[in-house]
Design an enzyme around this catalytic site. Structure first.
Site, PDB file in Angstrom:
ATOM      1  N   GLY A 180       0.832  -1.205   0.000  1.00 41.39           N
ATOM      2  CA  GLY A 180       0.000   0.000   0.000  1.00 41.39           C
ATOM      3  C   GLY A 180       0.865   1.253   0.000  1.00 41.39           C
ATOM      4  N   GLY A 181       0.309   2.302   0.573  1.00 40.45           N
ATOM      5  CA  GLY A 181       1.029   3.580   0.606  1.00 40.45           C
ATOM      6  C   GLY A 181       2.345   3.492   1.350  1.00 40.45           C
ATOM      7  N   GLY A 415      21.772  13.770 -30.243  1.00 36.81           N
ATOM      8  CA  GLY A 415      21.442  14.414 -28.968  1.00 36.81           C
ATOM      9  C   GLY A 415      22.125  13.718 -27.803  1.00 36.81           C
ATOM     10  N   ALA A 416      22.377  12.417 -27.966  1.00 37.56           N
ATOM     11  CA  ALA A 416      23.008  11.673 -26.873  1.00 37.56           C
ATOM     12  C   ALA A 416      24.423  12.196 -26.621  1.00 37.56           C
ATOM     13  CB  ALA A 416      23.023  10.185 -27.196  1.00 37.56           C
TER      14      ALA A 416
HETATM   15  C1  HXC Z   1      -3.046  -4.603  11.931  1.00 31.39           C
HETATM   16  C2  HXC Z   1      -2.012  -6.455  11.106  1.00 31.39           C
HETATM   17  C3  HXC Z   1      -1.837  -5.822   9.853  1.00 31.39           C
HETATM   18  C4  HXC Z   1      -2.329  -4.499   9.721  1.00 31.39           C
HETATM   19  C5  HXC Z   1      -0.990  -7.769   9.727  1.00 31.39           C
HETATM   20  N1  HXC Z   1      -1.474  -7.662  10.968  1.00 31.39           N
HETATM   21  N2  HXC Z   1      -1.223  -6.675   9.035  1.00 31.39           N
HETATM   22  N3  HXC Z   1      -2.598  -5.844  12.127  1.00 31.39           N
HETATM   23  N4  HXC Z   1      -2.924  -3.930  10.789  1.00 31.39           N
HETATM   24  N5  HXC Z   1      -2.185  -3.839   8.595  1.00 31.39           N
HETATM   25  C6  HXC Z   1      -1.430  -8.635  12.022  1.00 31.39           C
HETATM   26  C7  HXC Z   1      -2.335  -9.817  11.759  1.00 31.39           C
HETATM   27  O1  HXC Z   1      -3.634  -9.539  12.188  1.00 31.39           O
HETATM   28  C8  HXC Z   1      -1.670 -10.902  12.581  1.00 31.39           C
HETATM   29  O2  HXC Z   1      -2.028 -10.741  13.909  1.00 31.39           O
HETATM   30  C9  HXC Z   1      -0.214 -10.573  12.480  1.00 31.39           C
HETATM   31  O3  HXC Z   1      -0.134  -9.208  12.080  1.00 31.39           O
HETATM   32  C10 HXC Z   1       0.513 -11.378  11.430  1.00 31.39           C
HETATM   33  O4  HXC Z   1      -0.235 -11.325  10.240  1.00 31.39           O
HETATM   34  P1  HXC Z   1      -0.598 -12.627   9.402  1.00 31.39           P
HETATM   35  O5  HXC Z   1      -1.638 -12.258   8.447  1.00 31.39           O
HETATM   36  O6  HXC Z   1      -0.877 -13.762  10.329  1.00 31.39           O
HETATM   37  O7  HXC Z   1       0.771 -12.930   8.715  1.00 31.39           O
HETATM   38  P2  HXC Z   1       1.056 -13.393   7.233  1.00 31.39           P
HETATM   39  O8  HXC Z   1       0.216 -14.574   6.887  1.00 31.39           O
HETATM   40  O9  HXC Z   1       2.517 -13.538   7.141  1.00 31.39           O
HETATM   41  O10 HXC Z   1       0.609 -12.191   6.298  1.00 31.39           O
HETATM   42  C11 HXC Z   1       1.252 -10.981   6.378  1.00 31.39           C
HETATM   43  C12 HXC Z   1       0.519  -9.938   5.520  1.00 31.39           C
HETATM   44  C13 HXC Z   1      -0.983  -9.942   5.899  1.00 31.39           C
HETATM   45  C14 HXC Z   1       0.715 -10.275   4.049  1.00 31.39           C
HETATM   46  C15 HXC Z   1       1.185  -8.596   5.793  1.00 31.39           C
HETATM   47  O11 HXC Z   1      -1.093  -9.835   7.314  1.00 31.39           O
HETATM   48  C16 HXC Z   1      -1.731  -8.831   5.279  1.00 31.39           C
HETATM   49  O12 HXC Z   1      -2.103  -8.921   4.104  1.00 31.39           O
HETATM   50  N6  HXC Z   1      -1.967  -7.792   6.065  1.00 31.39           N
HETATM   51  C17 HXC Z   1      -2.697  -6.653   5.598  1.00 31.39           C
HETATM   52  C18 HXC Z   1      -1.904  -5.851   4.638  1.00 31.39           C
HETATM   53  C19 HXC Z   1      -2.620  -4.617   4.219  1.00 31.39           C
HETATM   54  O13 HXC Z   1      -3.532  -4.666   3.417  1.00 31.39           O
HETATM   55  N7  HXC Z   1      -2.256  -3.519   4.863  1.00 31.39           N
HETATM   56  C20 HXC Z   1      -2.808  -2.262   4.587  1.00 31.39           C
HETATM   57  C21 HXC Z   1      -2.159  -1.791   3.312  1.00 31.39           C
HETATM   58  S1  HXC Z   1      -2.711  -0.217   2.908  1.00 31.39           S
HETATM   59  P3  HXC Z   1      -2.313 -11.992  14.861  1.00 31.39           P
HETATM   60  O14 HXC Z   1      -2.650 -11.392  16.180  1.00 31.39           O
HETATM   61  O15 HXC Z   1      -3.439 -12.743  14.248  1.00 31.39           O
HETATM   62  O16 HXC Z   1      -1.062 -12.772  14.861  1.00 31.39           O
HETATM   63  C22 HXC Z   1      -1.654   0.714   3.724  1.00 31.39           C
HETATM   64  C23 HXC Z   1      -1.941   2.127   3.556  1.00 31.39           C
HETATM   65  C24 HXC Z   1      -0.773   2.931   3.936  1.00 31.39           C
HETATM   66  O17 HXC Z   1      -0.781   0.309   4.379  1.00 31.39           O
HETATM   67  C25 HXC Z   1      -1.099   4.302   3.493  1.00 31.39           C
HETATM   68  C26 HXC Z   1      -0.028   5.228   3.764  1.00 31.39           C
HETATM   69  C27 HXC Z   1      -0.370   6.544   3.156  1.00 31.39           C
END
Ligand code: HXC
Length: 525
Positions: A180-181, A415-416
């Protein structure tokens, strides 16, 4: 093992035991099971990574007791001191650095308000003190439970990355997810190092892509280290594992200055600055249509043949990286005839332009090795904006005020010729080998344009064409017209290249050159 400093406290004081317990909680992160899961994936923990990153015993942690303030989703029942990121400062090869490492064992390393503000503090301190900053990224992105507070902290980080750009070197190691971001902080930093197979960067993941566009793509193909090192150019280095990535960061710190007010450190070498490079004559074929590996030319010229290549897999038609000449760091930009005949295309222009700007910002002199038949022709290049992208390289070389050395090895067409750090855009020392050809275009193309009628009406048109090509070559396919005009400072025997460059660089090390005061230029982005 990196600790948060409680083990040396005397055991019997109640307040100290409380402190000890708090620090122990911070150090435990997400707990033993999650640490084990991290290890099972071949990944080190945040603390293990920092331990390898800095010189032994030099890490000083700050903010280990910071806690998140979220009270939604039962988050108040799970507060882990440190909030999923270990921050502080240490030394690399004796040089101070600030650093942070996201801890995937705590909420997946996700970035909430306080986690983000801890990173901001490190960036502020690095900027204030003028030392490089290294970020170890391993995070699920914005902490979903914290909503906009998390987005706010991200933007605070981005703002600081931008403010520090060109002032202190910023290095991002991607050692897990970065989605994501969240990708925009590393993207703004100067170097992105991705660990092969265990790191991924993307704006939207495979699931979202499938829903929106019906495309099916794996994590690895979409945003793995190999993809970003060869297709997108997001990554500058691909590392085999966590240790390898850390070593790349350490190497970068060892060669770079701490900030834009310093010169890069010089590196002692026993390589004689007057050494003749007799092999060069055999590396570059005299036939202008024959390819060769320009990296052999670089190794022959520079101290001890050492070259740290950057973005080696992306836009391989231009080669960029760092070497030393008589102990002085130089940023090398070289056309690579092995790919696309060394033409400049969109990616090559972007790659070299950003590199030139980094070198200029951090007082790294530029060495340009030129063998370029021109910009790559084609509708896709035109429609992709080669005019705009090629202009970036022209802009970057023109605005650079560091010492600029250019050697024309063979072709310098069209030009290069102008773009590749010619005298006209303020190259300081421009030299050519006798094999150099400086012309608007190659002989065959030129003759076809200016003598079309004559060739078509000749009794033996092929013979006439060959004669005219030879004639054009005699006139233009050499460096002497340019030398007569002072566009190049000298034509040299190739074996003297190192000697001449070392001498010129020594003369130029204290060069002063200014551009008019302005807020900033408007590079054609
Ligand atoms: C809160 C999160 C989290 C998140 C993971 N966890 N991502 N908690 N916010 N964004 C937590 C899970 O709930 C889990 O907790 C633990 O971290 C490990 O995650 P798993 O899913 O069990 O691990 P894994 O299978 O290795 O997968 C990792 C992952 C997946 C690929 C990162 O967790 C995932 O897809 N997370 C979401 C990613 C996402 O969409 N993020 C937002 C992106 S947008 P528990 O307690 O169950 O162990 C963004 C915007 C930023 O970031 C903007 C900035 C401007």
């Amino acid at each position: 093992m990196l600790t948060v400093g409680y083990e040396s406290m005397p055991p019997n004081d109640e307040k100290l035991s409380d402190l000890r317990a708090r620090k122990a909680r911070a150090e435990a992160g997400g707990g033993a099971a999650r640490v084990e899961a991290q290890h099972k994936r071949g990944k080190l923990t945040a603390r293990e990574r920092l331990e390898l990153l800095v010189d032994e015993g030099t890490f000083h942690e700050i903010d280990s007791l910071v806690e998140h303030r979220c009270r939604d989703f039962d988050m108040d029942k799970n507060i882990i001191p440190g909030d999923g990121v270990v921050t502080g400062h240490g030394k690399i090869g004796g040089k101070p650095i600030y650093c942070f490492a996201q801890d995937f064992t705590v909420y997946g390393g996700s970035l909430g308000e306080m986690h983000g503000l801890k990173i901001c503090k490190v960036l502020d301190m690095a900027l204030k003190t003028g030392v490089p900053v290294i970020g170890l990224n391993d995070s699920g992105g914005a902490r979903i439970q914290e909503g906009v507070a998390s987005l706010g902290s991200y933007a605070e980080i981005f703002f600081r990355n931008v403010r520090a750009s060109g002032v202190i070197p910023q290095i991002s190691l991607i050692m897990g997810p970065c989605a994501g971001g969240a990708v925009y902080s590393p993207a703004i930093t100067d170097f992105v190092v991705m660990v092969d197979k265990s790191s991924h960067m993307f704006i939207t993941g495979p699931e979202v892509i499938k829903t929106v566009t019906n495309e099916i793509v794996s994590f690895e193909d979409l945003g793995g280290a190999s993809t970003h090192s060869s297709k997108s150019g997001v990554s500058h280095f691909i590392a085999e594992n966590d240790e390898d990535a850390i070593n790349i960061a350490r190497e970068l710190i060892s060669i770079l200055p701490a900030n834009n007010l310093q010169k890069p450190p010089s590196k002692k070498s026993k390589d004689d600055p007057n050494r003749l490079c007799d092999d060069l004559i055999n590396i570059v074929p005299s036939d202008p249509s024959q390819p060769y590996d320009v990296k052999d030319v670089i190794s022959s010229i520079v101290d001890d043949g050492a070259f740290l290549e950057v973005q080696s897999e992306w836009a391989p038609n231009i080669v960029i990286g760092y070497s030393h000449l008589n102990g002085n760091l130089v940023g090398v930009i070289a056309n690579q005839p092995m790919f696309l005949a060394g033409c400049l295309d969109i990616d090559a222009s972007n790659k070299a332009a950003r590199f030139v700007r980094f070198c200029d910002a951090f007082n790294v002199p530029l060495l340009t090795l030129e063998d370029v038949p021109g910009f790559l022709p084609g509708a896709s290049q035109e429609w992709g904006g080669i005019i705009r992208h090629g202009a970036k390289l022209l802009f970057a070389f023109s605005e650079a005020t560091v010492p600029k050395l250019t050697v024309i090895l063979r072709k310098a067409y069209g030009g290069a010729y102008d773009v590749m750090c010619s005298k006209h855009i303020r190259g300081d020392y421009n030299i050519a080998w006798p094999s150099a050809e400086l012309a608007v275009m190659g002989a065959d193309g030129a003759v076809q344009i200016i003598h079309k009628k004559r060739i078509n009406s000749a009794r033996n048109s092929e013979e006439e064409r060959a004669r005219l090509v030879d004639d054009y070559r005699d006139t233009f396919a050499n460096p002497y017209r340019a030398a007569a005009l002072g566009y190049i400072d000298d034509v040299i025997n190739p074996n003297e290249t190192r000697k001449k460059l070392c001498l010129a660089l020594n003369m130029l090390m204290d060069k002063q050159e200014n551009r008019p005061e302005r807020k900033h230029g408007n590079i054609p982005l």
